[in-house]
Motif scaffolding. Structure first.
Motif, PDB file in Angstrom:
ATOM      1  N   LEU A 113     -26.505  76.191  30.067  1.00  0.00           N
ATOM      2  CA  LEU A 113     -26.108  77.351  29.284  1.00  0.00           C
ATOM      3  C   LEU A 113     -26.237  78.612  30.129  1.00  0.00           C
ATOM      4  CD1 LEU A 113     -25.337  78.301  26.391  1.00  0.00           C
ATOM      5  CD2 LEU A 113     -27.788  78.488  25.926  1.00  0.00           C
ATOM      6  N   GLY A 114     -25.209  79.437  30.102  1.00  0.00           N
ATOM      7  CA  GLY A 114     -25.232  80.689  30.837  1.00  0.00           C
ATOM      8  C   GLY A 114     -24.524  81.769  30.048  1.00  0.00           C
ATOM      9  N   SER A 115     -24.363  82.922  30.681  1.00  0.00           N
ATOM     10  CA  SER A 115     -23.701  84.053  30.027  1.00  0.00           C
ATOM     11  C   SER A 115     -22.732  84.707  30.993  1.00  0.00           C
ATOM     12  CB  SER A 115     -24.741  85.081  29.585  1.00  0.00           C
ATOM     13  OG  SER A 115     -24.096  86.267  29.168  1.00  0.00           O
ATOM     14  N   ASP A 116     -21.638  85.179  30.450  1.00  0.00           N
ATOM     15  CA  ASP A 116     -20.650  85.873  31.277  1.00  0.00           C
ATOM     16  C   ASP A 116     -21.145  87.240  31.747  1.00  0.00           C
ATOM     17  OD1 ASP A 116     -20.531  87.252  28.893  1.00  0.00           O
ATOM     18  OD2 ASP A 116     -18.371  87.077  28.652  1.00  0.00           O
ATOM     19  N   GLY A 117     -22.232  87.741  31.175  1.00  0.00           N
ATOM     20  CA  GLY A 117     -22.787  89.031  31.577  1.00  0.00           C
ATOM     21  C   GLY A 117     -23.972  88.937  32.513  1.00  0.00           C
ATOM     22  N   ASP A 118     -24.299  87.745  32.969  1.00  0.00           N
ATOM     23  CA  ASP A 118     -25.467  87.524  33.826  1.00  0.00           C
ATOM     24  C   ASP A 118     -25.140  87.918  35.261  1.00  0.00           C
ATOM     25  OD1 ASP A 118     -27.678  86.570  35.226  1.00  0.00           O
ATOM     26  OD2 ASP A 118     -27.770  84.694  34.096  1.00  0.00           O
ATOM     27  N   LYS A 119     -25.863  88.896  35.786  1.00  0.00           N
ATOM     28  CA  LYS A 119     -25.631  89.341  37.156  1.00  0.00           C
ATOM     29  C   LYS A 119     -26.462  88.553  38.169  1.00  0.00           C
ATOM     30  CE  LYS A 119     -23.953  93.899  36.018  1.00  0.00           C
ATOM     31  NZ  LYS A 119     -23.944  93.831  34.567  1.00  0.00           N
ATOM     32  N   LEU A 120     -27.527  87.905  37.723  1.00  0.00           N
ATOM     33  CA  LEU A 120     -28.345  87.090  38.631  1.00  0.00           C
ATOM     34  C   LEU A 120     -27.775  85.690  38.820  1.00  0.00           C
ATOM     35  CD1 LEU A 120     -32.035  87.895  37.636  1.00  0.00           C
ATOM     36  CD2 LEU A 120     -30.863  88.482  39.741  1.00  0.00           C
ATOM     37  N   MET A 121     -27.379  85.063  37.740  1.00  0.00           N
ATOM     38  CA  MET A 121     -26.797  83.722  37.786  1.00  0.00           C
ATOM     39  C   MET A 121     -25.402  83.792  37.158  1.00  0.00           C
ATOM     40  SD  MET A 121     -28.879  81.847  39.294  1.00  0.00           S
ATOM     41  CE  MET A 121     -30.366  82.572  39.975  1.00  0.00           C
ATOM     42  N   PRO A 122     -24.430  84.249  37.945  1.00  0.00           N
ATOM     43  CA  PRO A 122     -23.085  84.449  37.402  1.00  0.00           C
ATOM     44  C   PRO A 122     -22.424  83.124  37.012  1.00  0.00           C
ATOM     45  CG  PRO A 122     -23.077  84.728  39.764  1.00  0.00           C
ATOM     46  CD  PRO A 122     -24.519  84.570  39.355  1.00  0.00           C
ATOM     47  N   THR A 123     -21.330  83.257  36.314  1.00  0.00           N
ATOM     48  CA  THR A 123     -20.612  82.114  35.751  1.00  0.00           C
ATOM     49  C   THR A 123     -20.353  81.025  36.786  1.00  0.00           C
ATOM     50  OG1 THR A 123     -19.593  83.567  34.129  1.00  0.00           O
ATOM     51  CG2 THR A 123     -18.517  81.471  34.509  1.00  0.00           C
ATOM     52  N   HIS A 124     -19.943  81.402  37.985  1.00  0.00           N
ATOM     53  CA  HIS A 124     -19.603  80.361  38.967  1.00  0.00           C
ATOM     54  C   HIS A 124     -20.827  79.530  39.366  1.00  0.00           C
ATOM     55  CE1 HIS A 124     -20.797  83.485  41.926  1.00  0.00           C
ATOM     56  NE2 HIS A 124     -21.022  82.471  42.730  1.00  0.00           N
ATOM     57  N   LEU A 125     -22.018  80.105  39.333  1.00  0.00           N
ATOM     58  CA  LEU A 125     -23.223  79.323  39.644  1.00  0.00           C
ATOM     59  C   LEU A 125     -23.624  78.432  38.472  1.00  0.00           C
ATOM     60  CD1 LEU A 125     -25.355  81.904  41.641  1.00  0.00           C
ATOM     61  CD2 LEU A 125     -23.938  80.029  42.523  1.00  0.00           C
ATOM     62  N   GLY A 142     -21.346  88.264  26.488  1.00  0.00           N
ATOM     63  CA  GLY A 142     -22.002  89.554  26.372  1.00  0.00           C
ATOM     64  C   GLY A 142     -23.511  89.586  26.507  1.00  0.00           C
ATOM     65  N   MET A 143     -24.109  88.518  26.961  1.00  0.00           N
ATOM     66  CA  MET A 143     -25.566  88.526  27.128  1.00  0.00           C
ATOM     67  C   MET A 143     -25.902  88.676  28.605  1.00  0.00           C
ATOM     68  SD  MET A 143     -26.753  85.632  24.394  1.00  0.00           S
ATOM     69  CE  MET A 143     -28.491  86.018  24.553  1.00  0.00           C
ATOM     70  N   GLY A 144     -27.117  89.091  28.876  1.00  0.00           N
ATOM     71  CA  GLY A 144     -27.590  89.189  30.250  1.00  0.00           C
ATOM     72  C   GLY A 144     -28.291  87.909  30.676  1.00  0.00           C
ATOM     73  N   HIS A 145     -29.054  88.003  31.743  1.00  0.00           N
ATOM     74  CA  HIS A 145     -29.734  86.839  32.312  1.00  0.00           C
ATOM     75  C   HIS A 145     -30.809  86.268  31.380  1.00  0.00           C
ATOM     76  CE1 HIS A 145     -31.353  84.166  35.311  1.00  0.00           C
ATOM     77  NE2 HIS A 145     -32.553  84.718  35.179  1.00  0.00           N
ATOM     78  N   MET A 146     -31.531  87.124  30.707  1.00  0.00           N
ATOM     79  CA  MET A 146     -32.652  86.686  29.878  1.00  0.00           C
ATOM     80  C   MET A 146     -32.149  86.262  28.497  1.00  0.00           C
ATOM     81  SD  MET A 146     -35.127  86.948  31.983  1.00  0.00           S
ATOM     82  CE  MET A 146     -36.718  87.135  31.252  1.00  0.00           C
ATOM     83  N   LEU A 147     -31.506  85.114  28.448  1.00  0.00           N
ATOM     84  CA  LEU A 147     -30.877  84.644  27.214  1.00  0.00           C
ATOM     85  C   LEU A 147     -31.857  84.568  26.051  1.00  0.00           C
ATOM     86  CD1 LEU A 147     -28.711  81.725  28.659  1.00  0.00           C
ATOM     87  CD2 LEU A 147     -27.970  84.035  28.075  1.00  0.00           C
ATOM     88  N   MET A 148     -33.084  84.188  26.325  1.00  0.00           N
ATOM     89  CA  MET A 148     -34.057  83.997  25.247  1.00  0.00           C
ATOM     90  C   MET A 148     -34.727  85.287  24.808  1.00  0.00           C
ATOM     91  SD  MET A 148     -35.319  83.635  28.414  1.00  0.00           S
ATOM     92  CE  MET A 148     -34.792  82.045  28.898  1.00  0.00           C
ATOM     93  N   LEU A 149     -34.451  86.395  25.510  1.00  0.00           N
ATOM     94  CA  LEU A 149     -35.071  87.670  25.168  1.00  0.00           C
ATOM     95  C   LEU A 149     -34.063  88.760  24.835  1.00  0.00           C
ATOM     96  CD1 LEU A 149     -37.848  87.879  27.929  1.00  0.00           C
ATOM     97  CD2 LEU A 149     -38.095  87.122  25.560  1.00  0.00           C
TER      98      LEU A 149
END
Length: 168
Positions: A113-125, A142-149
Motif C-alpha cells: 500500500l502506498g500513496s500518490d502524494g508520498d515524496k519519500l516512497m513514490p509510486t514507482h517504488l 492525496g496522502m503523504g508518507h505517514m499513511l497511519m498518521l
C-alpha cells in the motif's frame, strides 16, 4: 522502515500475511534517495538536517515531507514534538545494496500500500515492491508518507482491514 524489517523477518518466519505500508523497497533506500535528489532536493536537505542537524524540523517542510496538506497544524505540532533522528546504523544498512532478495517464506498473502502524494516512497517504488513480491500495488489518493498518521488515516486502515478480510 518497519515494512523493510517485516519483509526481512518474513524471509525467515512463516506468516499468515504481510502488509507493507509505504515501505522501503526490497532493494533498499538508494532509489528513494535518488528520487529525492532529483525531484525534491530541498526536502532531501531538510531530511538530512532533521537526521543530523539536531534542530527541530520546520513544520511546513515536515508536512511536505511526510504528510498531506490537509493535516491540521495542532496534529502536526504534536507529531513534530515527538520527532527524533532515525538510527544511523539502520539507515546505513537499508542504503547499502541488498543481496537477500528471497521472497517471504511460504509466499504468504501480501498487501503493498502506498500513496500518490508520498515524496519519500513514490509510486514507482511502491510498484517496484509489489512487482517483486508478485502482487498488485494499491495506491491511496492525496496522502503523504505517514499513511497511519495522516489526516485521512481511516482510508489506510480501511484498506488494511479489507485486505485482512480476504485472508484465509
Amino acid at each position: 522502515m518497519g515494512g523493510f524489517v517485516a519483509l526481512a523477518c518474513a524471509r525467515e518466519l512463516r506468516l499468515a500475511g504481510l502488509a507493507l505500508l509505504a515501505s522501503v523497497p526490497p532493494g533498499g533506500l538508494l532509489g528513494s534517495a535518488m528520487h529525492m535528489l532529483w525531484q525534491h532536493p530541498q526536502l532531501l536537505w531538510e531530511l538530512n538536517l532533521l537526521q543530523h542537524g539536531g534542530r527541530p524540523p520546520h513544520l511546513e517542510k515536515l508536512r511536505e515531507l511526510l504528510f498531506s496538506e490537509g493535516l491540521d497544524e495542532a496534529t502536526l505540532l504534536g507529531y513534530a514534538s515527538r520527532f527524533q533522528h532515525e538510527s544511523d546504523r539502520a539507515l546505513l544498512e537499508m542504503t547499502l545494496p541488498q543481496w537477500d532478495q528471497r521472497p517471504p517464506l511460504g509466499l504468504p498473502p501480501v498487501l503493498v500500500l502506498g500513496s500518490d502524494g508520498d515524496k519519500l516512497m513514490p509510486t514507482h517504488l511502491i510498484e517496484q515492491t509489489a512487482m517483486q513480491l508478485g502482487v498488485p500495488a494499491q495506491h491511496l489518493d492525496g496522502m503523504g508518507h505517514m499513511l497511519m498518521l495522516d489526516q485521512a488515516w481511516p482510508l489506510a486502515a480501511s484498506a488494511v482491514a479489507s485486505w485482512l478480510e480476504t485472508l484465509p
